[in-house]
Design a protein around this motif. Structure first.
Motif, PDB file in Angstrom:
ATOM      1  N   ASP A  25       0.865  -1.183   0.000  1.00 26.58           N
ATOM      2  CA  ASP A  25       0.000   0.000   0.000  1.00 26.58           C
ATOM      3  C   ASP A  25       0.897   1.227   0.000  1.00 26.58           C
ATOM      4  O   ASP A  25       1.518   1.546   1.007  1.00 26.58           O
ATOM      5  N   LEU A  41      -9.032  -1.884   3.209  1.00 28.48           N
ATOM      6  CA  LEU A  41      -8.036  -2.897   3.560  1.00 28.48           C
ATOM      7  C   LEU A  41      -8.384  -3.589   4.873  1.00 28.48           C
ATOM      8  O   LEU A  41      -8.175  -4.803   5.009  1.00 28.48           O
ATOM      9  N   GLN A  95      -9.720   1.649  -3.849  1.00 35.61           N
ATOM     10  CA  GLN A  95     -10.251   0.333  -4.218  1.00 35.61           C
ATOM     11  C   GLN A  95     -11.216  -0.129  -3.138  1.00 35.61           C
ATOM     12  O   GLN A  95     -10.931   0.019  -1.950  1.00 35.61           O
ATOM     13  N   ILE A 100     -10.305  -5.284  -4.310  1.00 32.52           N
ATOM     14  CA  ILE A 100      -9.066  -5.864  -3.786  1.00 32.52           C
ATOM     15  C   ILE A 100      -9.154  -7.386  -3.846  1.00 32.52           C
ATOM     16  O   ILE A 100      -8.227  -8.058  -4.304  1.00 32.52           O
TER      17      ILE A 100
END
Length: 113
Positions: A25, A41, A95, A100
């Motif tokens: 990232d 995430l 995203q 992801i």
């Protein structure tokens, strides 16, 4: 999903070499999309698709803009999925957890069991 933090370009290179299934990232502190990606995430980390994957956080302000440019990064956030030491996918911009997951699943042939 284990999370690591890079302080230098050498840390990034070492993590890519050491972890066969690595999601990097690339982010900045003052980036609203980066903060939103952090939420994605966290949700992704709780999913089965994150099993065996290591997340490496690389902050532009820490490792330097020259390093980012050297990688051809044009924006933050950017996610890069590395499989066995090579970049297998690059996802620029925000995203969703589903995006992801889709990118990771597309490369699942290289994932550890």
């Amino acid at each position: 999903m284990q999370t690591l933090h890079a302080s230098t370009p050498d840390d990034v290179h070492a993590a890519v070499a050491a972890h066969p299934w690595l999601l990097v990232d690339y982010y900045k502190d003052d980036c609203p999309a980066c903060r939103m990606l952090d939420m994605s995430l966290r949700q992704f980390a709780a999913s089965p698709g994150a099993a065996g994957l290591v997340l490496l956080k690389v902050k532009l302000e820490t490792v330097g803009e020259d390093f980012f440019r050297g990688l051809g990064l044009r924006q933050t956030p950017t996610l890069a999925l590395h499989v066995d030491g090579r970049e297998a996918a690059r996802l620029p911009g925000f995203q969703t957890p589903a995006q992801i997951t889709q990118a990771v699943e597309a490369q699942a042939g290289g994932a550890p069991a």
